[in-house]
Design a protein around this motif. Structure first.
Motif, PDB file in Angstrom:
ATOM      1  N   THR A 249      39.150 -37.046  -8.170  1.00  0.00           N
ATOM      2  CA  THR A 249      39.459 -36.499  -9.315  1.00  0.00           C
ATOM      3  C   THR A 249      39.541 -34.984  -9.540  1.00  0.00           C
ATOM      4  OG1 THR A 249      38.710 -37.706 -10.708  1.00  0.00           O
ATOM      5  CG2 THR A 249      40.361 -38.552 -10.603  1.00  0.00           C
ATOM      6  N   TYR A 250      38.312 -34.936  -8.935  1.00  0.00           N
ATOM      7  CA  TYR A 250      37.736 -33.790  -9.318  1.00  0.00           C
ATOM      8  C   TYR A 250      37.770 -33.021  -8.163  1.00  0.00           C
ATOM      9  CZ  TYR A 250      35.984 -32.812 -13.418  1.00  0.00           C
ATOM     10  OH  TYR A 250      35.591 -32.281 -14.824  1.00  0.00           O
TER      11      TYR A 250
ATOM     12  N   ARG B  28      33.898 -27.188  -7.627  1.00  0.00           N
ATOM     13  CA  ARG B  28      35.309 -27.068  -8.131  1.00  0.00           C
ATOM     14  C   ARG B  28      35.043 -27.909  -9.351  1.00  0.00           C
ATOM     15  NH1 ARG B  28      39.971 -28.364  -3.600  1.00  0.00           N
ATOM     16  NH2 ARG B  28      38.136 -28.265  -1.968  1.00  0.00           N
ATOM     17  N   ALA B  29      34.584 -28.503 -10.501  1.00  0.00           N
ATOM     18  CA  ALA B  29      34.601 -28.678 -11.045  1.00  0.00           C
ATOM     19  C   ALA B  29      33.852 -27.777 -12.347  1.00  0.00           C
ATOM     20  CB  ALA B  29      33.995 -30.335 -11.441  1.00  0.00           C
TER      21      ALA B  29
ATOM     22  N   MET C 286      45.246 -30.697 -14.409  1.00  0.00           N
ATOM     23  CA  MET C 286      46.873 -30.772 -14.164  1.00  0.00           C
ATOM     24  C   MET C 286      47.530 -30.759 -15.490  1.00  0.00           C
ATOM     25  SD  MET C 286      48.146 -34.540 -11.935  1.00  0.00           S
ATOM     26  CE  MET C 286      46.581 -34.798 -11.134  1.00  0.00           C
TER      27      MET C 286
ATOM     28  N   ASP D  53      37.934 -32.902 -19.196  1.00  0.00           N
ATOM     29  CA  ASP D  53      38.224 -31.985 -17.889  1.00  0.00           C
ATOM     30  C   ASP D  53      38.768 -32.856 -16.031  1.00  0.00           C
ATOM     31  OD1 ASP D  53      36.445 -34.039 -18.623  1.00  0.00           O
ATOM     32  OD2 ASP D  53      34.958 -33.159 -16.677  1.00  0.00           O
ATOM     33  N   ALA D  54      39.121 -33.951 -17.105  1.00  0.00           N
ATOM     34  CA  ALA D  54      39.211 -34.558 -15.560  1.00  0.00           C
ATOM     35  C   ALA D  54      41.161 -34.539 -15.490  1.00  0.00           C
ATOM     36  CB  ALA D  54      39.648 -36.444 -15.344  1.00  0.00           C
ATOM     37  N   ASN D  55      41.698 -34.849 -16.600  1.00  0.00           N
ATOM     38  CA  ASN D  55      43.397 -34.278 -15.970  1.00  0.00           C
ATOM     39  C   ASN D  55      43.563 -33.699 -16.594  1.00  0.00           C
ATOM     40  OD1 ASN D  55      42.979 -37.388 -15.028  1.00  0.00           O
ATOM     41  ND2 ASN D  55      43.619 -38.532 -16.548  1.00  0.00           N
TER      42      ASN D  55
ATOM     43  N   VAL E   6      32.738 -43.720 -15.059  1.00  0.00           N
ATOM     44  CA  VAL E   6      33.994 -43.601 -13.901  1.00  0.00           C
ATOM     45  C   VAL E   6      33.819 -42.680 -12.488  1.00  0.00           C
ATOM     46  CG1 VAL E   6      34.374 -41.625 -14.472  1.00  0.00           C
ATOM     47  CG2 VAL E   6      36.198 -42.683 -14.313  1.00  0.00           C
ATOM     48  N   GLY E   7      32.704 -43.144 -12.101  1.00  0.00           N
ATOM     49  CA  GLY E   7      32.238 -42.398 -11.152  1.00  0.00           C
ATOM     50  C   GLY E   7      32.186 -40.906 -10.700  1.00  0.00           C
ATOM     51  N   THR E   8      31.708 -40.234 -11.374  1.00  0.00           N
ATOM     52  CA  THR E   8      32.725 -38.779 -11.701  1.00  0.00           C
ATOM     53  C   THR E   8      31.321 -38.388 -11.278  1.00  0.00           C
ATOM     54  OG1 THR E   8      32.700 -38.117 -13.608  1.00  0.00           O
ATOM     55  CG2 THR E   8      34.794 -38.834 -11.218  1.00  0.00           C
TER      56      THR E   8
ATOM     57  N   GLY F 287      38.674 -42.551  -8.289  1.00  0.00           N
ATOM     58  CA  GLY F 287      37.976 -41.371  -8.866  1.00  0.00           C
ATOM     59  C   GLY F 287      36.685 -40.189  -8.347  1.00  0.00           C
ATOM     60  N   ARG F 288      36.169 -40.980  -7.517  1.00  0.00           N
ATOM     61  CA  ARG F 288      35.505 -39.612  -6.735  1.00  0.00           C
ATOM     62  C   ARG F 288      36.093 -38.880  -6.298  1.00  0.00           C
ATOM     63  NH1 ARG F 288      35.338 -44.305  -3.761  1.00  0.00           N
ATOM     64  NH2 ARG F 288      35.839 -44.423  -1.104  1.00  0.00           N
TER      65      ARG F 288
ATOM     66  N   TYR G  47      29.990 -29.380  -9.270  1.00  0.00           N
ATOM     67  CA  TYR G  47      30.177 -28.629  -7.984  1.00  0.00           C
ATOM     68  C   TYR G  47      31.181 -27.890  -8.442  1.00  0.00           C
ATOM     69  CZ  TYR G  47      32.461 -33.362  -7.774  1.00  0.00           C
ATOM     70  OH  TYR G  47      33.415 -34.216  -8.167  1.00  0.00           O
TER      71      TYR G  47
ATOM     72  N   HIS H 164      34.284 -35.588 -18.029  1.00  0.00           N
ATOM     73  CA  HIS H 164      34.755 -36.747 -16.708  1.00  0.00           C
ATOM     74  C   HIS H 164      33.261 -36.553 -15.700  1.00  0.00           C
ATOM     75  CE1 HIS H 164      36.968 -38.429 -18.663  1.00  0.00           C
ATOM     76  NE2 HIS H 164      37.718 -39.723 -17.768  1.00  0.00           N
ATOM     77  N   ALA H 165      33.180 -35.121 -15.310  1.00  0.00           N
ATOM     78  CA  ALA H 165      31.867 -34.617 -15.099  1.00  0.00           C
ATOM     79  C   ALA H 165      30.816 -33.216 -15.210  1.00  0.00           C
ATOM     80  CB  ALA H 165      32.242 -34.322 -13.393  1.00  0.00           C
TER      81      ALA H 165
ATOM     82  N   LEU I 281      37.242 -26.193 -12.391  1.00  0.00           N
ATOM     83  CA  LEU I 281      38.397 -26.049 -13.657  1.00  0.00           C
ATOM     84  C   LEU I 281      38.009 -26.455 -14.838  1.00  0.00           C
ATOM     85  CD1 LEU I 281      39.465 -29.404 -11.148  1.00  0.00           C
ATOM     86  CD2 LEU I 281      40.783 -27.576 -11.590  1.00  0.00           C
ATOM     87  N   GLN I 282      37.012 -26.856 -14.856  1.00  0.00           N
ATOM     88  CA  GLN I 282      36.368 -26.376 -16.422  1.00  0.00           C
ATOM     89  C   GLN I 282      36.453 -25.335 -17.408  1.00  0.00           C
ATOM     90  OE1 GLN I 282      32.491 -28.336 -17.100  1.00  0.00           O
ATOM     91  NE2 GLN I 282      33.396 -30.467 -16.172  1.00  0.00           N
TER      92      GLN I 282
END
Lengths: 173, 416
Positions: free
Chosen positions: A29-30, B75-76, B42, B37-39, B349-351, A26-27, B73, B67-68, B79-80
């Protein structure tokens, strides 16, 4: 049928319940979106040597419930980008199985073959006969329904849908 | 074949326009689609790769940032922004970071209803079975295709029936029920299947507890689940065919955990009592609702988390956070030493946030304890109920909530 008549490669064998968090943590995925970067993290929390020993076309062999866990499609994409030829397992988790079909990656369930296969040996999957061919013998598997086979052979749902929409446009024209 | 139908067979029949039964492949009209936001990025990428210009119907689609969040950071963040721009361009409802976990919002904001067919880019989409929707997780490409055409293909699942008999004992909760069920049926025991839950308990417990149970149906491989309380429609026919039937006596359900690293690695709390914990997590789409926070606050009020333990709380939504503030719960938990983290999924989820160190033990109310789940593959995660987490943070070791003063019967166990 096209190049998918047979898939041949070395078998890399893993256990039961190989989950999406060890296939693609998961780390990441982003963080990563390029194909090469995603491929470089495939299975890294399960088998740190995987990246080195894996050659294009090799076949992953797993136990029961391969791909359990998250819906994250990167867990299929990273293997596809890595060049994995097919995944053979005793069974697959549902969303993972569906993601394989949508990505055009063959996921074959055949518990008897998995038991017979030794790590590192060469095996092949014969789609015409519906058999897994191993040094220890041949094992039949249940072929995909026609619709699903068409989807995977098209290379996944993206090319499949494109083709369908194109046909629809041509019909209208 | 033309016998009685299960709930899944009824909903897929209604959405495909054909009489379909387990094993059939059908093409269905989809009522709602959810992407996070994670999937989601894509899915948008897949949508565009297919030549998509306009989504089938923007009113059917929901984008939820969870999700994040807020973005840790660039990239997140980027993407958002990509999702935000796409939603604005297409007229899709967009929930910004901090509104809450997608599954909580879909139900809380009234986007999921009984009898509907719903897809989400998240495995825990099955949560909406708590209100009677056929809801299931899909990958990003599936979502891209669905957003484009409004339809998708389904293999009609077989159904497992689980009957919950009797009532829960004090100190036990919906989480203990579902961990017990998964321990019995196994992590793949309901693979590809629909699971229908029955029992008077479902009429007594609040929606929050039905959501806890429905949420974890995927942890036994399930495609979807239905919490068949008496008012739920559609109902299965009396002569519907089931692949298996299970009976769980709720009087025998005890506080329990899922030990590392599998959700079906069941153990009664008494078996792991005394295990030292480093991190505790109260939150997620499984147990981040006000009912869960109330329990924890009642147990922690006026006390303090044991030295050496970090207790992280993430309410499931802004609404839950506001309620917790209004009821004084947020203050009680803060006074007791809790760390509040943004409403969302990051810790589970560890994000984003709350990553345990190498070798550390986390006790979590979330739904997964896989290696690496919370962001560190060298940590050990135990799953438990809010009751067990609250009892354990006070002692610093896994503790049976029944041992602790102040643990009363969950309100949810009483008749509403």
């Amino acid at each position: 049928m096209d190049r998918r008549e047979e898939i041949r490669g070395r078998a890399w064998k893993y256990g039961d319940d190989v989950n999406t968090d060890v296939i693609y943590p998961g780390r990441y995925t982003y963080k990563l979106l390029t194909d090469e970067e995603a491929a470089s993290h495939a299975l890294e929390d399960l088998d740190p040597d995987f990246g080195k020993k894996m050659r294009k076309g090799d076949i992953l062999v797993g136990g029961w419930n391969w791909g359990v866990g998250s819906a994250r499609e990167q867990a299929v994409k990273c293997l596809k980008f890595k060049g994995v030829g097919a995944i053979l397992a005793k069974s697959f988790a549902r969303i993972y199985f569906r993601n394989c079909l949508n990505e055009g990656l063959f996921a074959i369930a055949c518990p008897e073959a998995v038991d017979a296969i030794q790590d590192g040996e060469e095996i092949s999957i014969d789609f015409e006969k519906g058999r897994v061919v191993t040094p220890a013998g041949e094992f039949p598997f249940e072929k995909y329904p026609a619709y699903v086979m068409g989807l995977v052979e098209a290379g996944g749902i993206i090319p499949y849908t494109k083709e369908k929409l194109k046909n629809r446009r041509e019909e209208r024209a | 074949m033309a016998g009685g139908k299960t709930v899944a067979e009824k909903i897929l029949s209604a959405h495909s326009g054909n009489d379909v039964y387990a094993g059939d492949i059908c093409f269905c009209e989809i009522d709602r689609m959810m992407a996070h936001d994670a999937n989601g990025p894509m899915a948008v990428q897949a949508f565009r790769n297919m030549g998509g210009k306009k989504v089938c119907d923007p009113r059917k689609i929901f984008f939820i940032m969870d999700h994040a969040c807020p973005a840790p950071y660039e990239r997140a963040a980027n993407l958002q922004k990509m999702l935000r721009d796409f939603a604005a361009e297409q007229g899709i409802a967009f929930y910004e970071a901090g509104e809450g976990v997608c599954h909580q919002l879909m139900i809380e904001r009234g986007h999921a209803h009984a009898g509907e067919l719903i897809l989400g880019t998240d495995s825990h989409t099955c949560t909406y079975g708590a209100v009677g929707a056929f809801a299931t997780g899909v990958g990003a490409t599936d979502m891209g295709a669905s957003m484009l055409t409004g339809r998708n293909w389904f293999k009609v699942p077989e159904t497992i029936k689980v009957v919950l008999k009797g009532a829960l004992m004090p100190g036990c909760s919906a989480k203990d029920i579902i961990l017990t069920v998964i321990g019995r049926i196994g992590a793949a025991g309901a693979n590809y299947k629909s699971v229908e839950f029955y029992g008077e308990y479902l009429d007594r417990c609040p929606l929050a507890d039905r959501m806890t149970i429905a949420n974890m149906v995927v942890e036994m491989g399930g495609k979807c689940g239905f919490l068949c309380f008496s008012g739920m429609e559609p109902k299965a026919d009396p002569d519907a065919v089931y692949a298996a039937e299970w009976e769980i006596n709720l009087e025998e359900v005890v506080p329990c955990v899922a030990k590392p690293h599998m959700v079906d690695n069941y153990a009664p709390v008494t078996e792991v009592e005394g295990t030292k914990i480093d991190v505790a997590f109260l939150g997620s789409c499984t147990n981040g609702r006000i009912e869960d926070l109330r329990i924890a606050a009642r147990m922690l009020k006026g006390r303090h988390v044991a030295p050496g333990v970090r207790l992280i709380v993430t309410p499931a939504s802004r609404e839950v956070m506001l309620l917790a503030m209004r009821e004084g719960i947020a203050e009680e938990l803060m006074q007791a030493g809790a760390i509040f983290f943004t409403q969302g999924c990051g810790v589970c989820v560890g994000t984003h946030g709350g990553v345990p160190a190498d070798g550390e033990v986390a006790l979590s109310t979330a739904n997964r304890n896989f290696k690496g789940r919370m962001g560190n593959s060298k940590a050990f995660i135990y799953l438990a109920s809010p009751e067990t987490v609250a009892a354990s943070v006070l002692t610093g070791v896994i503790t049976d909530p029944r041992q602790l003063g102040g643990v009363n019967e969950r309100e949810s166990n009483q008749i509403r």
